[in-house]
Design a protein around this motif. Structure first.
Motif, short mmCIF file in Angstrom:
data_model
loop_
_atom_site.label_atom_id
_atom_site.label_comp_id
_atom_site.label_asym_id
_atom_site.label_seq_id
_atom_site.Cartn_x
_atom_site.Cartn_y
_atom_site.Cartn_z
N VAL A 1 0.84 -1.20 0.00
CA VAL A 1 0.00 0.00 0.00
C VAL A 1 0.88 1.25 0.00
O VAL A 1 0.59 2.24 -0.69
CB VAL A 1 -0.96 0.00 1.21
CG1 VAL A 1 -1.68 1.33 1.34
CG2 VAL A 1 -1.97 -1.13 1.08
N SER A 2 1.98 1.21 0.76
CA SER A 2 2.91 2.34 0.78
C SER A 2 3.48 2.60 -0.61
O SER A 2 3.58 3.76 -1.05
CB SER A 2 4.06 2.07 1.77
OG SER A 2 3.58 1.82 3.06
N SER B 1 0.17 7.08 -6.38
CA SER B 1 -1.20 7.60 -6.35
C SER B 1 -1.86 7.22 -5.04
O SER B 1 -2.09 6.03 -4.78
CB SER B 1 -2.00 7.03 -7.53
OG SER B 1 -3.39 7.23 -7.34
N VAL B 2 -2.18 8.20 -4.21
CA VAL B 2 -2.88 7.91 -2.96
C VAL B 2 -4.30 7.44 -3.24
O VAL B 2 -4.85 6.63 -2.49
CB VAL B 2 -2.86 9.15 -2.04
CG1 VAL B 2 -3.78 8.94 -0.82
CG2 VAL B 2 -1.45 9.42 -1.54
N CYS C 1 -1.90 3.48 7.38
CA CYS C 1 -0.65 4.21 7.54
C CYS C 1 0.21 4.15 6.28
O CYS C 1 1.06 5.02 6.06
CB CYS C 1 0.15 3.64 8.71
SG CYS C 1 -0.48 4.09 10.34
N GLY C 2 -0.02 3.12 5.46
CA GLY C 2 0.72 3.03 4.21
C GLY C 2 0.50 4.24 3.32
O GLY C 2 1.40 4.62 2.54
N LEU C 3 -0.66 4.89 3.41
CA LEU C 3 -0.92 6.10 2.62
C LEU C 3 0.09 7.18 2.98
O LEU C 3 0.65 7.85 2.11
CB LEU C 3 -2.34 6.60 2.87
CG LEU C 3 -3.51 5.62 2.68
CD1 LEU C 3 -4.83 6.32 2.99
CD2 LEU C 3 -3.53 5.05 1.29
N SER C 4 0.31 7.37 4.28
CA SER C 4 1.24 8.40 4.74
C SER C 4 2.68 8.05 4.39
O SER C 4 3.46 8.93 3.97
CB SER C 4 1.12 8.58 6.26
OG SER C 4 -0.17 9.01 6.62
N ILE C 5 3.05 6.79 4.57
CA ILE C 5 4.43 6.38 4.29
C ILE C 5 4.78 6.63 2.83
O ILE C 5 5.81 7.23 2.51
CB ILE C 5 4.63 4.90 4.65
CG1 ILE C 5 4.45 4.67 6.16
CG2 ILE C 5 6.01 4.42 4.19
CD1 ILE C 5 4.37 3.20 6.55
#
Length: 376
Positions: A74-75, A81-82, A243-247
């Motif tokens: 996911v990161s 692309s978020v 949290c993978g979105l932020s990483i």
């Protein structure tokens, strides 16, 4: 070199084939603005095997992978692309719900189609996660009618509601007052999907609202009869994958900032804060994945809250550093389009449920409680 053999610049294994990375880079702007058909995202992610990570091989998953690998995937998506990563988060978390459900028939029937991207898994348990922390009450109630439950309520914000086929997880107050978790299939009588919500970004994520009026379900749709017992087990994957979105966003912004700052005289002053923030992001990522793998966050969820807060704030700082390193070029079209998209993506991270305000409130309550206990 295959996706599972390649390494990223952080030293982690790359889970994304080159074809998918190239497609995401070419369509990231359209995915954010809603110009790309949302239906094109899920099949591509499924074909790349993203949803199989951390799923037992006996249930269609990739042998030898675990939840930490799913977070890393996911990161890596969020670096490109978020919006795509947000869709992957919803799909993979729904699969996780089925993996932890005692309803083996439900898991057997639906895990395969979800892994193959034939069906969208919509994660509508944000309300339930807030309920678990005492932040708000459940928004759907159930009444008994024979062996069935009849549901009424609303889900105001649900992602991955693909119009041509979805299954949504919802928390409900059971007839006896116990919070429970159920699955609702698209097309069931009484379940109405709104038009896609008009978001500032991430528009190709099939995010909409659901009205629940007189929806009748049999026990076959029960994911778990007791949400208080079930959700703490599911929360580490829910928040960890989130949290993978932020990483991923932080990594991409830092890389862009470093590139923009090369050979730019005074902007070399940013080299030290860039290096420090990059080290912080990788440290937090390592801590997150280790905690999920060890099961640490089931009994100590506040540690997960702290990591989630720190990563979202790090992503915002990274985008700010990208702006400073890029200067006026970041504010020009079309050169600054990628930065503008990352700025909008960063604005989403503090408000995705549970929001940073909600998490900080929970942590403040815990500190006050501990202080009171120590004083007593």
């Amino acid at each position: 070199m295959t996706a599972t053999q390649a390494l990223t610049d952080t030293g982690a294994r790359s889970w994304l084939p080159a074809e998918l990375r190239d497609w995401l880079d070419a369509h990231a702007q359209a995915l954010d603005e809603g110009a790309e058909d949302p239906a094109s995202v899920l099949p591509r992610l499924a074909e790349a095997g993203v949803f199989r990570l951390g799923v037992p091989a006996s249930q269609g998953g990739l042998e030898g992978s675990d939840a930490g690998d799913a977070i890393e995937a996911v990161s890596q998506l969020a670096e490109h692309s978020v919006a795509a990563a947000f869709v992957a988060w919803g799909q993979r978390v729904f699969i996780e719900y089925l993996l932890h459900s005692p309803n083996q028939a439900l898991a057997r029937d639906w895990t395969g189609p979800l892994l193959r991207g034939e069906l969208a898994g919509a994660t509508a348990l944000s309300n339930a996660m807030k309920f678990l922390s005492g932040i708000e009450s459940l928004q759907i109630s159930a009444r008994q009618d024979g062996d069935d439950w009849v549901l009424d309520g609303r889900m105001p914000w649900v992602t991955n509601l693909r119009p041509d086929g979805f299954l949504v997880a919802a928390a409900v107050t059971a007839p006896d007052g116990t919070p429970a978790v159920v699955a609702l299939p698209q097309g069931i009588a009484g379940l109405t999907r709104s038009a896609d919500l008009r978001l500032l970004g991430l528009q190709s994520s099939n995010t909409a609202a659901l009205e629940v009026k007189g929806v009748r379900i049999s026990p076959r749709w029960l994911i778990h009869a007791d949400a208080r017992q079930y959700l703490p087990q599911a929360r580490p994957a829910f928040a960890g994958l989130q949290c993978g979105l932020s990483i991923g966003l932080a990594r991409r912004a830092l890389r862009q900032a470093a590139k923009a700052g090369q050979g730019q005289g005074a902007r070399g002053i940013l080299a030290e804060p860039l290096a420090q923030l990059q080290a912080q992001v990788e440290y937090l990522s390592d801590q997150l994945i280790a905690g999920v793998r060890e099961g640490r966050y089931v009994a100590e969820p506040w540690l997960l809250f702290e990591v989630r807060i720190a990563l979202a704030e790090a992503a915002q700082q990274a985008v700010q550093l990208e702006l400073q390193a890029s200067g006026g070029a970041a504010y020009l079209k079309p050169a600054g389009d990628g930065f503008a998209r990352r700025w909008r993506e960063a604005a989403f991270l503090p408000i995705v449920t549970p929001s940073l305000v909600q998490l900080k409130t929970e942590l403040a309550k815990r500190r006050a409680r501990l202080a009171a206990e120590a004083a007593a």
